[in-house]
Design an enzyme around this catalytic site. Sequence first.
Site, short mmCIF file in Angstrom:
data_model
loop_
_atom_site.label_atom_id
_atom_site.label_comp_id
_atom_site.label_asym_id
_atom_site.label_seq_id
_atom_site.Cartn_x
_atom_site.Cartn_y
_atom_site.Cartn_z
N GLU A 75 0.82 -1.21 0.00
CA GLU A 75 0.00 0.00 0.00
C GLU A 75 0.86 1.27 0.00
OE1 GLU A 75 -3.03 -0.06 -0.46
OE2 GLU A 75 -4.14 1.51 0.59
N ASP A 76 1.92 1.26 0.80
CA ASP A 76 2.65 2.50 1.05
C ASP A 76 4.04 2.59 0.43
OD1 ASP A 76 0.50 3.24 2.56
OD2 ASP A 76 1.38 2.64 4.48
#
Length: 488
Positions: A75-76
């Site tokens: 996600e990051d």
Amino acid sequence: MTINQVINKFKENNAGEDTALLELAYEFAQKAHDSQRRKNGEPYIQHCLHTAFVLAEMKIDLNTIIAGLLHDVPEDTEYTIKEIAKNFGKEVAVLVEGSTKLSKIKYRGVERYRESLRKMFLAIARDLRVILIKFADRLHNLQTLDSLSVEKRNRIAQETLEIYTPIAGLLGIWRLKWQMEDICFKYLYPEEYKKLEYKYEVEKKIENNQYLQRIKNILSNKLKKEKINFQITNRFKHLYSIYQKMQLKDYKFNEIYDVFALRVVVPTIADCYKILGIIHSLWKPKINRFKDYIAMPKPNGYRSLQTTVFGIEGKATEFQIRTQEMDEEAKYGFSTHWNYKTKNNNKEYLKKSPKWIREILKIQREIENTHDFIKQVKFDVFRDRIFVFSPKGDVFDLPESATPIDFAYTVHSDIGNQATGARVNDKIAPLNHALKNGDLVEIVIEKKRKGPSRDWLKFVKTDKARNKIKQAFKNTFLDNIKKYMPKK
Ligand code: MN
């Protein structure tokens, strides 16, 4: 938090196991998150380590802890799920992916709540360990809420109370449920929290500790002859549950405060009953306060003996008696048994786990076999549905705002026909009460009852209930005709 703390925690229960992959996952996560920082200024990797540590505390398998370290990577960061799969295997990748998907569920007010719950259940159905990663992640996010804006804090706290903690309760992961609830309480109701915190943790603590010491001395003297090892601890009720009780009108302030709650842990089940006998011989038990959750565990698998006695100077004292194993189970629920390595353990657990967890696990296997197709089907099946539980722990899905009568007919038409009352979450409720997700429903039946009431047709929500009620009337009608027919 360091990776060594995580490794040591894991090794407490898995002494000989190789943790090289865990160390590699740490290096990978550190490299992926690189110079990222959390809102509070800490390096991002701290969040990953805290998440992994909570999972290690839950005595979960190595792959889940690795997935915990990597849960925010796709996600990051610029690293993908494919790279995780390549380096750490498919199982870890599936867990990380599941937890990433779950992050996309955001609380958007009550109307979306059921939708979110349904998704959570689906995630459970795929792999229960995904939910555990999500819980560990959420707990650390809650512990670092201070650095966020008030609005964001409140949204996260609200979301946690509406979605996460009820599910933690259903799964019997009490320790996490209470930890999360108390933090949410602190942010959502800061004044009430401070007041209770002072009353309970400062004023009450000294009194509690002195009292515990006196009880301990009396019990130890008595138990020396019996040669039972025991541990006795103070049970501090968590603040949010006190607050909730105080919201109910029938509880007075003092009734909650003045109860001393103690926990006794002994080696065997036989010792549990022995200790209970000894406690009852020392102090007079309060009527109707004895519960045998060992012989009859709660739907989520909770086991303990509970009794309230008139203790020293007649003070109401609540004892909870259990074995070490039960104590672990009560903290971490089903996850205590979640050992993927030894399949035998798993089977052993399945035998004694509540039926609804077995059913979820069954769905999980089905989805693994024919994955996306069934997943899609389930999405449709679960739309506008709620989950309610029978006292035995069976899970039933019903349409939204279904009533106890709908529930009764879903269980069995005889139960529907003989229903006279209902208890929802241990409280008496009218038969037309609108059930909510996660309710525990018990139907009171009267064997002699002739049949359903015609009024029920006004509020039932399921076709099944409606048809069965009509059928019952038709049958009585035909019976009556037969009765009055002239005999040949
Ligand atoms: Mn996270």
